[in-house]
Write a protein that holds these residues in place. Structure first.
Motif, short mmCIF file in Angstrom:
data_model
loop_
_atom_site.label_atom_id
_atom_site.label_comp_id
_atom_site.label_asym_id
_atom_site.label_seq_id
_atom_site.Cartn_x
_atom_site.Cartn_y
_atom_site.Cartn_z
N LYS A 275 41.08 33.05 38.51
CA LYS A 275 41.00 32.35 39.79
C LYS A 275 42.10 31.29 39.89
N SER A 317 41.42 36.64 41.74
CA SER A 317 41.41 36.05 43.08
C SER A 317 42.41 34.90 43.10
N THR A 320 41.35 30.83 45.59
CA THR A 320 40.18 30.04 45.20
C THR A 320 40.00 28.82 46.10
N SER A 407 37.59 32.68 47.77
CA SER A 407 36.45 32.82 46.87
C SER A 407 36.51 31.74 45.80
N THR A 409 34.39 32.37 43.10
CA THR A 409 33.84 33.09 41.95
C THR A 409 34.49 34.44 41.72
N SER A 411 34.69 36.86 43.89
CA SER A 411 33.95 37.88 44.62
C SER A 411 34.25 37.76 46.10
N CYS A 412 33.98 38.85 46.84
CA CYS A 412 34.17 38.82 48.29
C CYS A 412 32.96 38.15 48.95
#
Length: 412
Positions: A275, A317, A320, A407, A409, A411-412
């Motif tokens: 992230k 990702s 973040t 995100s 975490t 995730s979407c």
């Protein structure tokens, strides 16, 4: 006369060596001592002053012994600058929610024997914040700061208030046989209760950790180099984390030469994830930020067993945020390259196997995902590799695009 000239320097040398040995033995006998910390006996008596006094007396060439009893720590502990120190924790340090421990030095041997415990009394925080992550004022259970050539072994952590352990500005530290359980009572979410984080640290080894928590199991943050995580088990949290990183505009940070091997996950969100913040600063830390620079490379994650994973096994990702507002997801200049995730088996809740949302401004390079044997809960084979801005996919083919949204975490 010639014989005297030969023997005289030898005699002087021998006498000096003997004197040095006698002086060293005398110094050791005089200086190495044990301080026993006697608890006050009830919560109204703060044991912190007695603990600090013991470290003051025996923190250099000495041993601090905690009895198999409960110590009530009502104020902040700061025991730094230790040297050649042994810590023998046989009891429980019951730490109230407003206190924490800053600990450090050189050549420390901290032994918990598998039952010596730091209890952070974190439930009060879990209830108060109602799941909010970066709430101000929450202390870390222990911060290992400016520590070198040291071992921490057999320690238990229960209900840490926030992060359990922060290793910062430290080098050559072994942390093994550590147990962490930050589960909240009655299903309370214990958010941001990371198992451990490394920051500005080099040559740190985590071995045989068992972590139950509500956030990153173990995370590598700014300037974490030559880190090893071995033979460990994670429950309920987010898995191995890289970052978050790139939060501070214009700062150059690195994560390099990381090896994570033989990991078992139960009901975690990921096996591992990366992230970074975007290249645009939005707001200010702790919940805002962005625009940081640097790179992450030479990463090997191998031999993972995933049991009933809640989300995507491996995720990147570069968008973040913890505030709900982020900059453009394709603007990060933080570079990610030479990352391998291999020898992975088990069950997961949903496809895809990987979601790699890399920044178009600095695409990920040489990402390897190989020997992946995963199944969904219904028994069908897991599939799918979603990618944005990945140059050099090894062992897999990209099958789609990521959701491309912000995100915290992965995730979407």
């Amino acid at each position: 006369m010639k014989l005297f000239n030969i023997l005289f320097p030898m005699i002087i040398s021998i006498r000096a060596a003997i004197a040095s040995l006698i002086a060293e033995a005398s110094t050791q006998n005089l200086e190495f001592k044990t301080c026993v910390v006697n608890p006050g006996g009830n919560s109204s008596i703060d044991d912190a002053p007695a603990i600090i006094d013991a470290f003051t007396q025996c923190g250099h060439n000495g041993k601090i012994l905690f009895l198999n009893e409960t110590y009530h720590v009502n104020t902040v502990l700061n025991t730094t600058g230790l040297k050649n120190c042994e810590v023998d924790l046989r009891g429980t340090l019951l730490i109230l929610q407003s206190s924490a421990w800053v600990f450090g030095g050189d050549n420390i041997n901290f032994q918990g024997h598998g039952y010596g415990t730091l209890n952070g009394s974190g439930q009060a925080w879990y209830t108060f914040i109602h799941g909010k992550s970066n709430y101000p004022g929450r202390p870390h259970a222990i911060t290992i700061a400016n520590t070198t050539n040291s071992v921490f072994e057999g320690i238990k952590f229960v209900q840490s208030q926030m992060w359990t352990m922060t290793v910062i500005h430290s080098k050559n530290v072994l942390l093994q046989d550590i147990y962490v359980n930050n589960a909240g009572n009655d299903g309370t979410t214990s958010s941001n209760t990371d198992g451990a984080n490394t920051i500005f640290s080099d040559h740190i080894t985590f071995k045989r950790w068992d972590i139950t928590n509500g956030d990153d199991s173990i995370a590598f943050k700014a300037n974490s180099t030559n880190i090893r995580v071995l033979d460990s088990t994670f429950h309920n949290g987010l898995g191995i984390a890289f970052g978050s990183i790139g939060q501070y505009k214009g700062e150059f940070n690195t994560i390099e030469n990381i090896r994570v091997k033989n990991i078992t996950c139960y009901n975690t969100l990921h096996g591992a994830y990366v992230k970074t913040w975007t290249g645009q600063q939005v707001g200010y830390p702790p919940n805002g930020g962005g625009g940081g620079l640097g790179f992450m490379k030479d990463i090997l994650l191998s031999d993972f067993t995933l049991n009933n994973l809640r989300g995507i096994p491996f995720s990147i990702s570069q968008c973040t945020t913890f505030s709900g507002v982020a900059g453009a997801c394709n603007t990060s200049l933080f570079e990610i390259e030479d990352l391998t995730f291999e020898n992975v088996a088990g069950t997961i809740g949903t496809n895809p196997i990987a979601s790699l949302q890399c920044s178009a401004a600095a695409p990920c390079k040489n990402i390897t995902l190989q020997n992946i044997d995963l199944a969904l809960r219904n028994g069908t084979a897991a599939s799918g590799y979603n990618c944005d801005a990945v140059f050099g996919s090894i062992g897999f083919n990209c099958t789609g695009f990521t959701c491309g949204t912000s995100s915290a975490t992965g995730s979407c």
